[in-house]
Design an enzyme around this catalytic site. Structure first.
Site, PDB file in Angstrom:
ATOM      1  CD  GLN A  77      -0.189  -1.524   3.020  1.00 34.14           C
ATOM      2  OE1 GLN A  77      -0.079  -2.448   2.200  1.00 34.14           O
ATOM      3  NE2 GLN A  77      -0.088  -1.732   4.320  1.00 34.14           N
ATOM      4  CB  SER A  99      22.619  -9.744   2.702  1.00 35.46           C
ATOM      5  OG  SER A  99      23.668  -8.823   2.602  1.00 35.46           O
ATOM      6  CD  GLN A 156      26.253  -9.517   4.464  1.00 34.98           C
ATOM      7  OE1 GLN A 156      25.098  -9.501   4.065  1.00 34.98           O
ATOM      8  NE2 GLN A 156      26.781  -8.495   5.116  1.00 34.98           N
ATOM      9  CG  HIS A 201      21.993  -8.959   7.101  1.00 30.40           C
ATOM     10  ND1 HIS A 201      21.353  -7.847   7.552  1.00 30.40           N
ATOM     11  CD2 HIS A 201      23.220  -8.552   6.722  1.00 30.40           C
ATOM     12  CE1 HIS A 201      22.167  -6.792   7.446  1.00 30.40           C
ATOM     13  NE2 HIS A 201      23.310  -7.199   6.946  1.00 30.40           N
ATOM     14  CD  GLU A 220      24.387  -7.347  -0.786  1.00 30.81           C
ATOM     15  OE1 GLU A 220      24.278  -8.477  -0.246  1.00 30.81           O
ATOM     16  OE2 GLU A 220      23.704  -6.365  -0.428  1.00 30.81           O
ATOM     17  CG  HIS A 221      28.564  -7.057   1.039  1.00 32.00           C
ATOM     18  ND1 HIS A 221      27.333  -7.641   1.266  1.00 32.00           N
ATOM     19  CD2 HIS A 221      28.400  -5.725   1.275  1.00 32.00           C
ATOM     20  CE1 HIS A 221      26.462  -6.711   1.629  1.00 32.00           C
ATOM     21  NE2 HIS A 221      27.077  -5.546   1.648  1.00 32.00           N
ATOM     22  CG  ASP A 272      27.159  -3.481   5.950  1.00 36.15           C
ATOM     23  OD1 ASP A 272      27.192  -3.476   4.709  1.00 36.15           O
ATOM     24  OD2 ASP A 272      27.112  -4.529   6.624  1.00 36.15           O
ATOM     25  CD  GLU A 284      15.350   3.068 -40.276  1.00 37.29           C
ATOM     26  OE1 GLU A 284      14.536   3.852 -39.747  1.00 37.29           O
ATOM     27  OE2 GLU A 284      16.382   2.658 -39.695  1.00 37.29           O
ATOM     28  CG  HIS A 310      11.630   9.914 -39.858  1.00 34.37           C
ATOM     29  ND1 HIS A 310      10.357   9.442 -39.704  1.00 34.37           N
ATOM     30  CD2 HIS A 310      12.201   9.865 -38.617  1.00 34.37           C
ATOM     31  CE1 HIS A 310      10.156   9.116 -38.416  1.00 34.37           C
ATOM     32  NE2 HIS A 310      11.264   9.377 -37.745  1.00 34.37           N
TER      33      HIS A 310
END
Lengths: 439, 439
Positions: free
Chosen positions: B200, B246, B268, B271, B336-337, B370, B424, B429
């Protein structure tokens, strides 16, 4: 029956302007549930059965029978032969366009596509390294909208970025190959090409098959099936954008010959019945001249019917109180192509916040940008210029942050990280920082 | 029962390495059809009924009753009060982090976020102007994963880009507000905030309601509902990326104290049970030392159970033939890391092509990145570093191409465009270009 160019005539002083304007602008990408389901099936089939599924769909949708996907591959010799077989005029034009597009994208790479780094006072190294993607797929529409210029506009930025493998997918319904498309692929440095189209081409690129290599990103325009497939694989691979119908907005102060403006509006309208051409001008008499020019020039054009439908359905000539107001309205539209057809284009340009590309001055007809000025013609449509950018070298690069903390830097940073990590309840993060602190 | 850190032990010389490795890496974003349908309904309801629908969902999902969406707005006074009410240590740490993050992103803007242009030999002006987005929404998760650092990492690049309005959405289940999140919003320059979450919140930002302004782009992580909603509104508004669990990959040559590497892997793993921690190292004895350190250090951590599950389910200690081979495997993962825990980090860094962020040397624990080193901690996950980049100033800017063709330039460009346009089948054009040719 004589064809008429009948764009809506609006005026910002009218009491109904806001609602008339909203009605003209309204466009929403069809989210056709039937198409979505068929695309989901095609993706699943290609993921599961690879080449076999690709061959079946190609036979069914493009009426092209092949015993193996290898048979659908375009050889480099075939691309070169297409190039060598063009008329001298076409070969020179394509070569000139490719050279200018390459030179612009090289400037772009230099301006905003370089690695950078610095050391702060603690000796900590910070920066980003910029590297090319390993392998990309470019989708080139076939059939009635086969545009060799799009091959240049997708492949050249990838090549300038340094992408080592560029895989082109182009449907060839009935096996009919467009020599200009093949020649453009040759000039633009396409590594491999396949005569595969539709959602099955996107699926093959996204998942990989025994014959088609899996790519990291897919760019290029396509029909509703291609667009739905791209949106669906987004995340597994990168995609550029989902393109809507093409648009032009001309901001005119009345100083450009009306015929020029009329033809510029037509040059968008001829793409597609859903294309949108809008003129904004504070001079009512000039708007009348453009309208007359449109009706005079329309019949001589082969695509007059498409143009007439586009203009009557979505076109508008809008009389504004001033050029300033015209600029404000343009910002609300965030057009794909924005011509400042004025004797003072640099006066108005700073007021224009949202557009895919801005064409300054009467000589800069959008058509020059479409083919050969240098900048990319793949531009954000449907108001997405509010948040997105032309296709560029940056779409074929990615960035990796670099951090090197010195022992000294780890002392101050470690204390900060420790407090914040404990505040977030992440003790291992805190301990990792604390282990680097001197006793 | 004593908790054990039990990551898989793999070796690249093993005959089953490829399949063991593939099994460890396998992860696919759940495409839960039930979630997708509920999210589609929520988006449709908010688009249709605006504030009323937002209030209903907030009452239902976050157990938060309000008579109007205005009641859900966080005032600037409330944000400031949260900041002023922090302990001195927390306030200083948050301020220090915000300062460093801002300074890094300012350097980034300078390095790659500037307008550029040039004139070619014909006098044609080509370039791009770079402008900030008008208004963006940042989503901040609430509840158990409420990370004030994420507020800094999303809002500061937007502010540095020059975005005038930054709207924050943060769910506060049961009305429970996190003072660190509010304080971070104060420091990071959030313009308006609402205690609205879930699909929402994304719907309100994408469509706008009577109270919540429509934004141009939505960034920030969230749960499966938020991710699905972002993917669904992509195209109407911009989004950053769809984040997966992660990951950390440590490349070790054996020169870093094993405890440090063990704790970095934990940071890590703590997480999320789906988080992934991988060590690549050519020294088997060192791997043993790290494994022992893990078992010794694990019990002292409050999130030991999550860490143990993450490691046994998705963790791996991989013995490689060499550091070179470790780099190749890292490129296949595109983590990622990526920590280069080596005495020679600059020897290996050039071999590493794909990663969200690279942390060089033993002192550069990921945890510093981080929170406070400066670079963004919103990074591409699940191998998407192959084609995407850390969140940055560039995500809050867009580019507009600029083209100004002189009368002279229009003569050469016009001839090229005319040939290509006719090739074309786009005669309008061609005519638009030809009208600018001198007779």
């Amino acid at each position: 029956m004589k064809l008429l160019a009948a764009p809506a005539r609006l005026s910002t002083v009218s009491a109904t302007f806001e609602q008339d304007f909203a009605a003209r602008l309204h466009w929403s990408a069809e989210q056709d549930a039937a198409i979505e389901q068929r695309v989901a099936d095609i993706l699943a089939q290609v993921a599961e059965r690879g080449d076999a599924a690709v061959l079946e769909y190609t036979a069914r949708f493009d009426r092209l029978q092949a015993a193996s996907v290898a048979e659908l591959e375009l050889t480099q010799a075939e691309l070169q032969a297409a190039h060598d077989g063009l008329s001298a005029a076409q070969r020179e034009a394509l070569t000139a366009a490719a050279r200018r597009v390459r030179s612009y994208h090289e400037a772009q790479k230099k301006a905003c596509g370089q690695s950078w780094s610095y050391r702060d006072e603690d000796g900590t190294l910070l920066g980003q390294k910029v590297t090319p993607l390993d392998r990309v797929g470019i989708y080139v529409p076939g059939g009635k909208a086969a545009y060799p210029s799009s091959v240049l506009m997708n492949a050249i930025p990838a090549q300038v970025a340094g992408v080592p493998e560029i895989i082109m997918m182009v449907p060839t319904p009935g096996g009919d190959k467009n020599p200009l498309v093949l020649a453009a692929a040759y000039l633009a440095g396409v590594t491999r090409g396949f005569t595969i189209g539709g959602a099955q081409a996107v699926a093959a690129l996204a998942h990989g098959t025994a014959t088609v290599p899996k790519v990291d990103k897919i760019t290029g325009p396509g029909n509703a099936y291609v667009a739905s497939a791209k949106k669906r694989v987004f995340g597994q691979v990168g995609i550029d954008m989902i393109a809507g119908p093409s648009e032009i907005l001309v901001l005119a102060d009345g100083s450009t010959p009306p015929d020029w403006v009329a033809m510029d509006l037509f040059s968008q309208a001829e793409h597609d019945e859903l294309a949108q051409a809008i003129l904004l001008c504070p001079d009512a008499a000039y708007i009348d001249q453009v309208a007359q020019a449109m009706n005079r020039l329309l019949p001589e054009l082969p695509r007059a019917e498409i143009i007439a439908k586009s203009l009557s359905g979505r076109g508008a000539l809008i009389h504004t109180r001033s050029m300033e107001e015209a600029c404000e309205i343009s910002n609300r539209i965030a057009p794909e192509h924005l011509e400042i057809s004025s004797s003072e284009p640099h006066r108005w340009e700073p007021l224009l916040r949202h557009a895919g590309a801005i064409f300054l001055g009467a000589f800069t007809t959008e058509s020059l940008g479409d083919y050969c000025a240098g900048p990319n013609h793949v531009l954000p449509t449907s108001g997405t210029a509010r948040f997105s950018s032309p296709l560029g070298v940056y779409d074929f690069q990615k960035r990796t942050s670099l951090i090197e903390v010195s022992e000294q830097g780890a002392q101050t940073l470690g204390r900060t990280a420790s407090v914040l990590a404990r505040g977030e309840g992440l003790q291992a993060h805190a301990r990792a920082a604390e282990l680097r602190l001197k006793p």
